[in-house]
Design a protein around this motif. Structure first.
Motif, short mmCIF file in Angstrom:
data_model
loop_
_atom_site.label_atom_id
_atom_site.label_comp_id
_atom_site.label_asym_id
_atom_site.label_seq_id
_atom_site.Cartn_x
_atom_site.Cartn_y
_atom_site.Cartn_z
N ASP A 1 45.30 2.57 -36.55
CA ASP A 1 44.22 2.54 -35.55
C ASP A 1 44.17 3.84 -34.75
O ASP A 1 43.17 4.14 -34.10
N LYS A 2 45.26 4.60 -34.77
CA LYS A 2 45.31 5.87 -34.04
C LYS A 2 45.16 7.06 -34.98
O LYS A 2 44.36 7.95 -34.75
N GLN B 1 62.27 6.20 -40.06
CA GLN B 1 61.14 5.38 -40.49
C GLN B 1 60.94 5.38 -42.00
O GLN B 1 59.92 4.88 -42.48
N LYS C 1 45.58 6.53 -42.19
CA LYS C 1 46.64 6.69 -43.18
C LYS C 1 46.48 7.97 -43.98
O LYS C 1 47.46 8.62 -44.33
N TYR D 1 53.30 2.92 -46.54
CA TYR D 1 52.39 4.06 -46.64
C TYR D 1 52.40 4.66 -48.04
O TYR D 1 52.12 5.83 -48.22
N GLU E 1 54.81 8.62 -33.29
CA GLU E 1 54.64 7.17 -33.36
C GLU E 1 53.21 6.79 -33.73
O GLU E 1 52.97 5.83 -34.47
N TYR E 2 52.25 7.57 -33.23
CA TYR E 2 50.85 7.31 -33.56
C TYR E 2 50.61 7.43 -35.06
O TYR E 2 49.68 6.80 -35.60
N CYS E 3 51.43 8.24 -35.75
CA CYS E 3 51.20 8.49 -37.17
C CYS E 3 51.38 7.24 -38.03
O CYS E 3 50.91 7.20 -39.16
N LEU E 4 52.09 6.26 -37.51
CA LEU E 4 52.29 5.03 -38.27
C LEU E 4 51.46 3.88 -37.72
O LEU E 4 51.72 2.72 -38.01
N ASP E 5 50.45 4.23 -36.93
CA ASP E 5 49.49 3.24 -36.44
C ASP E 5 48.11 3.64 -36.95
O ASP E 5 47.49 4.57 -36.42
N HIS F 1 59.93 2.14 -43.81
CA HIS F 1 58.56 1.72 -43.47
C HIS F 1 57.54 2.65 -44.13
O HIS F 1 56.54 2.20 -44.69
#
Length: 960
Positions: free
Chosen positions: A843-844, A874, A847, A882, A837-841, A877
């Motif tokens: 801020d975490k 995903q 990209k 991305y 999940e972090y991979c699509l944020d 998205h």
């Protein structure tokens, strides 16, 4: 361009296998170099202007993707003002205006110029202004519009432009300074708690048109006059040397205006400009070429740019001598960016890098990180001549540009670091890996037909390992059989004839043939005929030598012999092969295999003699032998392995395993090539073994084969583990040799993964000591990746959360990258899902790192099904948000499906492909390759599971 997704060498060489009881997690034994850059363009956005739809069969010029040959630009004058703070709508934008001067080559009433995602200002109802120069009258504009599918600004004029006349076209525009890593984009980072924004560029291959309207094809060379408007506390850079900035007021704001010296005549994809608050270090006064290393202020203050500055000058001098051609510019700026889609980009005079490819901190970065910096700098500097000074005419010959830079980067790095054996490491880093790709029926030739490469996504697909690594391999082979000195001479005359111009690959063959003739080298056929068989047809041969008779033959090597090759070849998959070989007590010899079958009596051996072909893997082919020679080679390896060159010890292993996958030799023969490793301490044979056994892990880590396989590897690696424990005085010092440092990592990784006594306790202890004192990380810099990974695999949420905190606080990119990889090693599914999940944020996980992180998780046996489910859920998205350079879809599909080996897997993949047929982009080829690999894996497992299990059992069972 530097190869797209770049992981540091420290991560790349780690062979970590974290075994946890019966439900063991297998983390990939080897994360090998990924040499692909895939940058799918986003769907065009609406511009508010009239848009036409491109029909399936183009009829009008603007419905084609290529520019007509009617106009030729000579110069641009471009002014851009990026806003480093968001506007009222929360968007970051840039504004600008551009004037392009062009000559009319053929009478035409149509101007086509590329423009993508720019909102153009209207002048009297039109999107541009046209003026005649030097007395030429300019016709009035009839109609203008944006043709979004083909990314053109279309301008129809009331009467024809006349051949020989010169005109100028003026446009004004607004664009988004997005975070998509393509065109003119923004990169963000935090320093001292303050968020900072960098405006920067990545134009290759087709994104200059996102910054300003331009003739965005490599043959459309021009001179660029750049001006940047930017905040007072920032500095602006571009290809040309910056003039002293002046303070002005624009729209009520006090800003700086920096203009630049005009560039040399060059292609649009090499244009670059950056606005940042970075600082730099530079070469001393009096240097022939001004060299500046730019980066975040803290990175420069910490000395992270020192190594790059130290090595850039010598590497630049090396290439001046190698090409016998002076560096054509007055300065070489190199800048490390927090967000960058590729590894680096060879913009002329302003080379852009990922931080991990330019910055090095001796106290934190590993020897692999250091090697990475040296080779990437060498790659980009090689392009200053080969690619920038002389440019291929169209993208179908990208292989020549990138393959060449990849090959000679090892020569440049070898000059800069002569003790590293870089000329040998090209075999591991480039050649062995791409042989596996090129053995697929879905591979492709190095050179494509120009008419087959038209659309941006077709161009993007060419940035793959075939282009970079096979390109390097065949050019290295060519340099070997004509000699490096002759190769260099041919390059010199090629560059002299075509400097500031464009070429096709045949021009290089002509100049190399001239050098060959001048040197008196005899070849079996003209050089172009020899090389066309390597670049115009896909694949590679397997050369089979019968040492009883001297018979020698070649055949197209396919890792799956049942796959169907539907790509015709005018050469019928036959190559002109320079076969080098040594045999018992004799010096190296060469034999040209120029047909499918021949006889070389010199290869017929006595009963006790042995022969090894493809010495130091100079040729791009695999080798098979008669059973008798295989047995003698195995005996030699087990008794006197050093009689065989170290590269060939690695080659024998790699060839045997791949021949076994292709069902040419028995799988137990391949496994037997590893038996001598309990006496081997060199890096290349061990690294090759771990990569090949990784396939066995992928196929068998959830089956009964796993236990005996682990026991065998444990038996083989224990002496290596003890060797490094001894020479490092119980892990208290670093091995002297560059590759010895790499092999120490292999020793610890394999020992910990297979349960060698004391290994896991060692890595866990080191990690716990770091957790107890986060400010004082005493873990050996070369061992960090494997220590982090093993400790996180053996631990739980406490270790994971600690590592995540360290990742977020890391100020050195190479350290962050090591932790980013290690976080994927956990055996806790919920932690892996959280990480996905972090991979699509952004801020975490930035990209630029999303693809790598998902693939790391998929390398973990527990993470693979989670990653596959995540990708499917995903995909919409990922594809839409991305794209444009921030994620390589092709590499993503390849990584997540690597373990697929059942009919169920195959059907899932096929269904996913069908469900998303309109959203594959540059991943289309990777889906075909994944399907082919999966089918081959199904067949391989069915055929080999029992003999593999029996062999491992026989090697680990107590003697009776």
């Amino acid at each position: 361009m530097g190869k797209g997704f770049y992981i540091s060498k420290a991560v790349a060489i780690v062979c970590v296998v974290a075994a946890v009881a019966a439900t063991a997690i297998i983390i990939a034994l080897s994360v090998v170099y990924s040499q692909e850059k895939s940058k799918n363009l986003e769907d065009p956005v609406a511009t508010g202007e009239p848009v036409t739809t491109t029909p399936s069969t183009p009829k009008d010029p603007w419905q084609f993707y290529r520019l007509p040959d009617t106009l030729a630009p000579s110069s641009y004058n471009v002014t851009l003002w990026p806003r480093l703070t968001p506007n009222a709508d929360g968007l970051y934008i840039f504004t600008g205006h551009s004037t392009v001067i062009f000559k009319c080559v053929k009478d035409t009433d149509l101007i086509l110029i590329h423009s993508n995602k720019l909102n153009l200002t209207t002048f009297e109802g039109h999107l541009a202004k046209l003026t005649g120069l030097n007395g030429a009258p300019a016709p009035t504009l009839k109609t203008t519009w944006l043709e979004v599918p083909t990314q053109f600004l279309v301008i129809q004029v009331s009467s024809p432009l006349k051949a020989g006349n010169t005109y100028q076209l003026y446009t004004e525009f607004v664009g988004e300074l997005a975070d998509d890593l393509g065109g003119f984009y923004r990169s963000e980072y935090t320093e001292d708690g303050v968020k900072k924004v960098v405006a920067t560029t990545q134009m290759q291959p087709t994104d200059a048109r996102k910054a300003f309207p331009c003739f965005d094809e490599p043959a459309m060379k021009a001179v660029f006059h750049m001006t940047l408007i930017h905040p007072l506390d920032t500095v602006a850079l571009s290809n040309g040397m910056n003039n002293e900035p002046i303070n002005i007021t624009m729209d009520g704001q006090k800003v700086k205006q920096t203009s630049f010296e005009p560039t040399e005549i060059m292609s649009t994809y090499l244009l670059a400009f950056v606005v940042s608050d970075f600082t730099y270090i530079s070469s001393g006064p009096g240097a022939k070429v001004l060299i500046r290393i730019w980066a975040r202020r803290k990175a420069i203050e910490e000395g992270q740019g020192d190594y790059a500055l130290e090595k850039t000058g010598p590497i630049l001098s090396f290439f001046e001598n190698y090409y016998n051609s002076p560096y054509p510019l007055s300065k070489s700026d190199q800048i490390a960016l927090p967000d960058f889609s590729a590894g680096a980009m060879e913009n002329w005079g302003l080379i852009t890098y990922r931080e991990t490819a330019l910055l090095y901190n001796p106290g934190v970065s590993s020897n692999g990180d250091k090697e990475w910096v040296a080779t990437v700098i060498a790659h980009e500097l090689a392009h200053m001549w080969f690619g920038n000074l002389v440019t291929t005419r169209w993208w179908n010959d990208l292989w020549l540009n990138e393959g060449f830079a990849t090959y000679v980067s090892y020569l440049g790095a070898d000059y800069a670091e002569p003790t590293w054996n870089m000329k040998d490491l090209i075999v591991l880093n480039e050649i062995i890996g791409v042989m596996g790709v090129d053995a697929l029926a879905s591979s492709h030739p190095l050179s494509s037909k120009e008419e087959d490469i038209q659309r941006p996504e077709q161009i993007t697909q060419l940035f793959d390992s075939i282009t970079y690594s096979k390109g390097a391999a065949v050019l290295r082979m060519l340099s070997e059989f004509i000699t490096e000195a002759v190769f260099s001479q041919g390059l010199h005359t090629y560059l002299e004839e075509f400097k500031y111009k464009n070429t096709v690959y045949q021009d290089l063959w002509r100049h190399l043939q001239m050098a060959v003739d001048k040197a008196g080298i005899k070849l079996p056929h003209p050089l172009e005929e020899i090389m066309n068989r390597w670049i115009l047809q896909m694949g590679l041969p397997v050369v089979t030598i019968n040492t009883q008779t001297g018979a020698i033959s070649q055949k197209h090597f396919l890792v799956d012999p049942d796959s169907v090759v539907d790509r015709p070849s005018e050469y019928n998959y036959e190559w002109f092969v320079p076969v080098t070989y040594i045999k018992t007590g004799a010096a190296e010899q060469q034999y040209w295999l120029v047909q499918k079958e021949a006889t070389n009596k010199d290869m017929a051996l006595g009963a006790n003699d042995w022969l090894v072909a493809n010495i130091n893997m100079k040729g791009f082919y695999r080798v098979n032998y008669d059973d008798g020679n295989w047995e003698r080679l195995l005996n030699k390896l087990n008794s006197q392995p050093k009689d065989i060159p170290v590269i060939n010890r690695a080659q024998i292993i790699d060839d045997a395993f791949n021949l076994a996958r292709a069902r040419i030799v028995d799988v137990t023969l391949a496994l037997r090539t590893t038996k001598f490793l309990d006496k081997e301490v060199e890096y290349m044979p061990w690294e090759t073994t771990t990569r090949n056994l990784n396939y066995f892990y992928l196929m068998f880590d959830r089956s009964e084969v796993y236990g005996p396989m682990q026991a065998y590897i444990k038996k083989q690696v224990t002496p290596l583990f003890e060797h490094f424990r001894d020479i490092t005085l119980n892990w208290t010092k670093i091995p002297d040799g560059h590759t010895d440092q790499y092999n120490q990592v292999n020793a610890i990784s394999l020992a910990c993964s297979t349960g060698v006594q004391g290994c896991r306790e060692l890595t866990t202890k080191w990690f716990k000591e770091w957790m107890a004192n986060p400010a004082d990380n005493k873990i050996n810099v070369n061992l960090k990746t494997t220590v982090y990974c093993n400790a996180i695999a053996a631990g739980g949420v406490e270790e994971w959360d600690f590592a995540w905190a360290m990742f977020k606080n890391a100020t050195i990119a190479s350290e962050a990258e090591k932790i980013m990889y290690a976080l994927s090693c956990t055996r806790q599914p919920w932690l892996l899902n959280r990480y996905l999940e972090y991979c699509l944020d952004p801020d975490k996980i930035r990209k630029q790192d999303a693809t790598a992180t998902i693939n790391y998780i998929a390398d973990n046996a527990v993470g693979q099904p989670l990653a596959w489910d995540f990708i499917r859920a995903q995909w919409d998205h990922i594809f839409n948000d991305y794209g444009g350079g921030s994620m390589s879809f092709g590499r993503l599909i390849s990584g997540v499906t690597e373990r697929f080996s059942t009919e169920f897997d195959y059907n899932q993949l096929l269904q996913f492909k069908e469900d998303n047929a309109d959203q594959l982009g540059s991943a289309a080829t990777s889906f075909e390759q994944a399907l082919e690999r999966t089918k081959a894996n199904i067949n391989w497992v069915a055929l080999n599971k029992k003999p593999v299990l029996d062999w491992f059992n026989s090697e680990t069972s107590p003697a009776v």
